[in-house]
Every structure is written in C-alpha cells, then in structure tokens.
Design a protein around this motif. Structure first.
Motif, short mmCIF file in Angstrom:
data_model
loop_
_atom_site.label_atom_id
_atom_site.label_comp_id
_atom_site.label_asym_id
_atom_site.label_seq_id
_atom_site.Cartn_x
_atom_site.Cartn_y
_atom_site.Cartn_z
N VAL A 9 0.83 -1.22 0.00
CA VAL A 9 0.00 0.00 0.00
C VAL A 9 0.86 1.26 0.00
CG1 VAL A 9 -1.96 -1.08 1.19
CG2 VAL A 9 -0.13 -0.01 2.53
N LEU A 10 0.22 2.35 -0.40
CA LEU A 10 0.79 3.69 -0.27
C LEU A 10 0.10 4.36 0.91
CD1 LEU A 10 2.34 6.25 -1.28
CD2 LEU A 10 0.35 6.71 -2.74
N ILE A 11 0.90 4.84 1.85
CA ILE A 11 0.37 5.59 3.00
C ILE A 11 0.68 7.07 2.79
CG2 ILE A 11 0.39 5.91 5.50
CD1 ILE A 11 -0.59 3.18 4.73
N MET A 12 -0.36 7.90 2.79
CA MET A 12 -0.20 9.35 2.71
C MET A 12 -0.83 9.95 3.96
SD MET A 12 -1.33 9.87 -1.29
CE MET A 12 -0.84 11.61 -1.36
N ALA A 13 -0.08 10.75 4.69
CA ALA A 13 -0.61 11.28 5.95
C ALA A 13 0.02 12.62 6.29
CB ALA A 13 -0.36 10.29 7.08
N THR A 14 -0.75 13.41 7.03
CA THR A 14 -0.26 14.69 7.52
C THR A 14 0.69 14.47 8.69
OG1 THR A 14 -2.16 14.89 8.99
CG2 THR A 14 -2.35 15.91 6.81
N ASP A 15 1.34 15.55 9.10
CA ASP A 15 2.36 15.43 10.15
C ASP A 15 1.80 14.99 11.49
OD1 ASP A 15 1.05 17.91 10.12
OD2 ASP A 15 2.63 18.88 11.25
#
Length: 260
Positions: free
Chosen positions: A179-185
């Motif tokens: 998977v690709l994980i995209m997240a804010t700080d």
C-alpha cells in the motif's frame, strides 16, 4: 499557487496549506510534496519513503541563501545566521557557534551587535519557525502573510515548488497487501515509518476478507496517533503524549491497479 493568490485577493481572504499529491501513470507512481506531510510505500519486505518533510530546519540552507541574495527581505529585523541558542547582549564580542547557507556543519564567529536580531530560522523540531511565524517552508497560499507587527512578507521564503519522487512498478513484484500511506504530520509526529508499517502489515493480515479494510486501516492509524483521553490529556498506549496536530491518513492499495 498563483491562482490561489488571485482568488484570495479577490475574496479578501487569507490562509495557506501544504500539499501532497500522488499520481499513477504508465506504470510509475509519482509523489509530489510541498509541505510537511509524508508518503511511504509499505511493501511486503520493505519500506520505501516517497517524500520528505520541508520545514525551516530541513531547508535552512535554501532559506539562508535566499536571505543572502536578497537581504532587504529581512528588513533589518532578522539575521540569516543560525545559532545554537538565542544570543543576548552579553554575548557581543564572544566567539560562538553559528551556521550560514554554505555550511553543513557549525563554525565559530565573533558575535556582533547585528547578530542579536531574531534568527531567520529559530527553534528545533516542531518548534522550528520561519521568521518566527511558519512551521513549514513549502506550501500554497499565504500570499498576504506578514511577520506580526512588521511589514516583512513571509511568502518569498515559502516555496510552492514540490519535490517529486518516482517509483517504477516494473522493478518490483507488487503483492496484495502492498500500500501507499499518505498522511499529515499529525501521524508522523508520534509514529515512525517502521511503527506504521508494522501496523499496516498486522492489520491487513488479520482482515483479509473485509471489503473496507483499507479505509478501516486508515481509521486505525488515526486513532493510534490520537491516543486515548486520560484526565485532561490525550495519551498513547506507551504513556507518551499523543499527537496534538491534525491527523489525516490515506491508505491506497497498489495491487491490481491495471484492472481499474
């Protein structure tokens, strides 16, 4: 960024945001980042960082070099030099550690009166600030933002140009749970890449039949970073302080992408 500036001016509004974007095109994944969010690929046997955070700390040299080229941007209120601590009047004439735009490490200089001005980049970690104002060094908007009680504009130092990293699917054997994980700080402030990857692999292994398992995994990551409320604080399971920043998470499956 230019269009955002025009719309903000037309509507008499202010504000800005960071940006993290992913594009899959002709067998390659492109991830563009302008801000302090982060994207990683969690593969079966590895973790692949797809972005890096842009903060006043990580971009110190670019910011200092800009101030070197255009000193008028500081309006005589700031110094481009970085020091390990905020200097005081008693430090004038003393030798202290400092860094300039061309330096990776630290050197010594004799403190002058001009060095007592507020540093262009000040603080460390989450407390690092650009011109004592912003905690990021790249982003969109904030065209009208000025340092409080001055006419100094922050925008010239706030780059809207993202860094783009590319992942070639042809060079990897993509598995079902990759998977690709995209997240804010807000997520990365309290969880490192390895901790997130461990959660991802464990959750997906235990929830193979759930058709909504990727969105549920995103919720679990948010809840983990948010922690649980204890008295007047939110705490993690290990009794460390939970994230106090915004937490947004996307979990994007990579397998069978050719069928969509």
């Amino acid at each position: 960024d230019e269009v955002i500036g025009q719309e903000m001016e037309a509507t008499n509004q202010t504000g800005g945001c960071t940006a993290l974007a992913a594009l899959y095109f002709q067998g390659k994944l492109y991830v563009a980042n302008a801000g302090d969010s982060r994207a990683i690929l969690v593969l079966k046997d590895s973790i692949v960082p797809m972005s890096c955070e842009f903060t006043p700390e990580t971009e110190r040299q670019r910011i200092q070099h800009l101030a070197f080229l255009f000193p008028k941007l500081l309006d005589g209120e700031f110094t481009r030099f970085e020091f390990p601590r905020r200097l005081k009047g008693d430090d004038v004439g003393q030798r202290v550690l400092y860094r300039d735009y061309f330096m990776e490490g630290w050197g010594y200089k004799t403190v002058e009166k001009a060095d007592l001005k507020y540093p262009l980049v000040h603080g460390h970690g989450k407390q690092a600030r650009l011109l004592g104002t912003l905690a990021v060094s790249r982003g969109l908007g904030d065209h009208q933002l000025k340092v409080i009680d001055t006419n100094i504009e922050v925008k010239p130092f706030l780059s809207c140009i993202p860094k783009v990293n590319v992942f070639d699917f042809a060079l990897h054997d993509i598995k079902e749970d990759d998977v690709l994980i995209m997240a804010t700080d807000g997520l990365w402030d309290v969880l490192c890449n390895k901790e997130v990857a461990h959660m991802v692999r464990s959750f997906l292994e235990e929830n193979r039949t759930d058709p909504h398992r990727f969105s549920e995994l995103a919720k679990c990551l948010v809840c983990r970073a948010r922690g649980k409320k204890r008295d007047h604080q939110w705490m993690l399971d290990d009794s460390h302080e939970a994230s106090y920043d915004d937490i947004s998470v996307f979990v994007i499956p990579l397998h069978n992408r050719g069928e969509d």
